[in-house]
Enzyme design. Structure first.
Site, mmCIF file in Angstrom:
data_model
loop_
_atom_site.group_PDB
_atom_site.id
_atom_site.type_symbol
_atom_site.label_atom_id
_atom_site.label_comp_id
_atom_site.label_asym_id
_atom_site.label_seq_id
_atom_site.Cartn_x
_atom_site.Cartn_y
_atom_site.Cartn_z
ATOM 1 N N LYS A 54 0.737 -1.185 0.056
ATOM 2 C CA LYS A 54 0.039 -0.099 0.048
ATOM 3 C C LYS A 54 0.744 1.160 0.039
ATOM 4 O O LYS A 54 0.627 2.185 -0.603
ATOM 5 C CB LYS A 54 -0.924 -0.029 1.199
ATOM 6 N N GLN A 98 -4.938 -1.224 9.741
ATOM 7 C CA GLN A 98 -4.878 -2.451 9.192
ATOM 8 C C GLN A 98 -5.644 -3.573 10.078
ATOM 9 O O GLN A 98 -5.210 -3.466 11.141
ATOM 10 C CB GLN A 98 -3.395 -2.978 8.761
ATOM 11 N N ASP A 121 -11.303 2.671 3.637
ATOM 12 C CA ASP A 121 -11.802 1.339 3.841
ATOM 13 C C ASP A 121 -13.221 1.409 3.608
ATOM 14 O O ASP A 121 -13.857 0.199 3.647
ATOM 15 C CB ASP A 121 -11.272 0.595 4.969
#
Ligand code: NAD
Length: 300
Positions: A54, A98, A121
């Site tokens: 990422k 995460q 997200d």
């Protein structure tokens, strides 16, 4: 029939190129650089690989990347304090924590502490609600990538019968909402579905997000259907040598490709689209934060 292979790797490259163009234009015209902050707690090897990828792709797209690697013993309080700091930082337009988080941390509490406008997200309860009511939201990256591939492959999805196998909060449910938003007739199948084979056989669009290797055989697929395989499963591969493994999807690719009209492979299908959509969401969040027009074709 032999299915057309939907090349997620190539499509993701195209999306990343569009994002990079959008970033370059923002910089040139407004002096703004989008920034993505990724927070990793602990040293889970898979999470470390994701976070590294990422960060690299964020920089390649011309954005700023802020990585926060915290010790596995970090308290929930300290993590919430970091999220608060990132919420207030004007250089940060997207925040990703995460998952999974260590057991002593309440993931829902942390996700819901992220500013919804920076929740790239799309897991914050506000974004879930906005998506569910057809309002502008941040859309979870994996289902957004699936939607983009379906639109590219089929054009309009209106009136299609779609079956989503799996009802998780990160893939199955938002995928179903997105298909509904594009006027499909949507069925969500799951572990208690009575006639999964019959349900799948009626579908023009099949999205499999279960996590069980090769569970959907070709004879469940309606001829000509479009098949999106989200599953990532590691299986033994003795043909590659002792102790070797390989990745397969939830769909039995060989038999399904004989019947489907188009199909995503694993690897090289949905996987690469997920990070591309994370970058797209960060650019979108940055444009919204600055009251600028959103990039075309990169949102739901
Ligand atoms: P999950 O475990 O949270 O959900 C799995 C779902 O499958 C559940 O809703 C369950 O009801 C359903 N299910 C289980 N057994 C079933 C059965 N026999 N028949 C029908 N449905 C059944 O998983 P998830 O997080 O949604 O991920 C699903 C898969 O997608 C995993 O393989 C995961 O690795 C993969 N994934 C890939 C990406 C990507 O970027 N490509 C992103 C997220 C998840």
């Amino acid at each position: 029939m032999t299915a057309r292979v939907i090349d997620g790797k190539a499509f993701a490259e195209k999306v990343r190129g569009q994002v990079a163009e959008g970033v370059a234009a923002l910089k040139a015209e407004h002096g703004i650089t989008p920034g993505l902050a990724v927070v990793l707690v602990g040293e889970d090897p898979a999470s470390q690989v994701y976070v590294r990828n990422k960060g690299r792709q964020t920089l390649e797209a011309g954005m700023q990347s802020f990585e926060h690697k915290l010790d596995v013993t970090t308290s929930e309080e300290d993590l919430l304090a970091l999220v608060e700091q990132l919420n207030a930082d004007p250089a940060v337009h997207g925040i990703l924590v995460q998952l999974p988080l260590p057991d002593h941390i309440d993931s829902d509490k942390v996700i819901n502490s992220i500013d919804p406008a920076k929740d790239v997200d799309g897991f914050h309860i506000s974004n879930v609600g906005l998506l569910g009511t057809g309002q502008k939201s941040m859309v979870p990256c994996t289902p957004l990538g699936c939607l983009m591939m379906l639109r590219e492959e089929l054009g309009s999805l209106s009136g299609k019968d779609a079956v989503v196998i799996g009802r998780s909060n990160i893939v199955g449910k938002p995928m179903a909402q997105l298909l509904l938003g594009d006027s499909c007739t949507v069925t969500i199948a799951h572990s208690r579905t009575k006639d999964l084979a019959g349900t799948v056989r009626r579908a023009d669009i099949v999205v499999a997000a279960v996590g069980r290797p090769n569970m959907v055989p070709g004879d469940w697929i309606k001829p000509g259907a479009t098949v999106i395989d989200v599953g990532i499963n590691r299986v033994d591969a003795p043909e590659k040598g002792e102790g070797k493994t390989r990745l397969v999807g939830d769909v039995d690719y060989a038999s399904a490709a004989e019947v489907a009209g188009a199909i995503t492979p694993v690897p090289g299908g949905v996987g690469p689209m997920t990070i591309a959509c994370l970058l797209a969401n960060t650019l979108t969040a940055c444009c919204r934060a600055n009251n600028l027009p959103e990039p075309q074709g990169l949102t739901a």
